[in-house]
Design an enzyme around this catalytic site. Structure first.
Site, mmCIF file in Angstrom:
data_model
loop_
_atom_site.group_PDB
_atom_site.id
_atom_site.type_symbol
_atom_site.label_atom_id
_atom_site.label_comp_id
_atom_site.label_asym_id
_atom_site.label_seq_id
_atom_site.Cartn_x
_atom_site.Cartn_y
_atom_site.Cartn_z
ATOM 1 N N GLY A 94 -3.814 2.002 6.747
ATOM 2 C CA GLY A 94 -1.947 3.217 6.712
ATOM 3 C C GLY A 94 -2.788 4.178 7.837
ATOM 4 C CB ILE A 95 -0.930 6.450 10.838
ATOM 5 C CG1 ILE A 95 0.342 6.514 9.528
ATOM 6 C CG2 ILE A 95 -0.602 5.064 10.940
ATOM 7 C CD1 ILE A 95 1.549 7.150 10.462
ATOM 8 C CG ASP A 96 -1.919 7.505 4.794
ATOM 9 O OD1 ASP A 96 -1.825 5.930 5.107
ATOM 10 O OD2 ASP A 96 -1.545 7.705 2.788
#
Length: 242
Positions: A94-96
């Site tokens: 996930g880019i988060d």
């Protein structure tokens, strides 16, 4: 000045940074994002750069507007990052979570760092002293646990998050609160203990929407920082626009 846009599962966070300092921060519904961005740019005409991180959905017109008015970075798995990613499936990370690790690289360089993001999901991310990201874990967040008990059963009510009065719940409401909240706390303390057994010199960061609720109840020494993801996104923007 930089505009940081974090599109989450339930809302979008907008922040203005002056170097590494947050000048303003707000959270809005996705349908309000474009108008909010226009208001921010009117208030802060010095903003020149922007980054978008989206685990949710952002309307195309918002991106078109940003590209027309600012130098824009859209965070994805091809964006250069300041650490070595050893995740077995890097394109599914996930880019988060990438942004959280970047914040730890900036603020705690050459440290063993466990980042815990207590939001919709609870994510655990670990980077070692060699600047290598090894992975972590994902589990249901507090609200997801309350909703699962309500949605997957016939008679259990949907409750608001509340600190249980006792570990032994003497009513259905108290039993649910005890099961959810104490369950999460036991999970957090247990996982932190496992990491500490592997890495004696360990820095722990707690962030996310439930960080404030959880931080005072954890047994371990932690750094609670509700802006950690935004700070990581700002660092990625700086890393890609120098």
């Amino acid at each position: 000045m930089n505009l940081i846009i974090d599109v989450g599962n339930t809302s979008t966070k907008l922040a203005v940074f002056n170097n590494n300092k947050i000048e303003s921060k707000t959270a809005v519904e996705t349908k309000q994002v474009l108008n909010s961005i226009k208001h921010i740019l009117e208030t802060y005409p010095e903003v020149r750069l922007a980054i978008v991180s989206s685990v949710g959905r952002l309307e195309k017109e918002v991106l078109v507007y940003l590209e027309a008015n600012l130098k824009l970075v859209v965070l994805n798995h091809e964006t250069p990052i300041p650490f070595k990613n050893l995740y077995a499936t890097p394109k599914t990370l996930g880019i988060d979570r990438i942004a959280l690790v970047c914040a730890s690289v900036q603020q705690f360089p050459d440290k063993n760092v466990l980042i815990i993001d207590a939001g919709t999901c609870i994510t655990y991310d670990f980077i070692n002293t060699n600047n290598e990201y090894l992975g972590g874990a994902i589990s249901p967040g507090i609200r997801m646990r309350y909703k699962a008990l309500h949605n997957q059963t016939a008679n259990l009510p949907l409750l608001e998050t509340e600190q249980p009065k006792h570990v032994i719940g003497n009513s259905t409401i108290e039993a649910i609160n005890s099961g959810v909240v104490n369950g999460v706390l036991s999970e957090l303390n247990g996982i932190i203990s496992e990491y500490r057994s592997l890495y004696l010199d360990l820095t722990i960061i707690l962030t996310g929407g439930d960080a404030k609720f959880l931080s005072k109840q954890l047994k371990s020494s932690i750094f609670a920082n509700s802006n950690f993801l935004l700070e990581g996104l700002n660092y990625i923007l700086q890393h890609n626009t120098v």
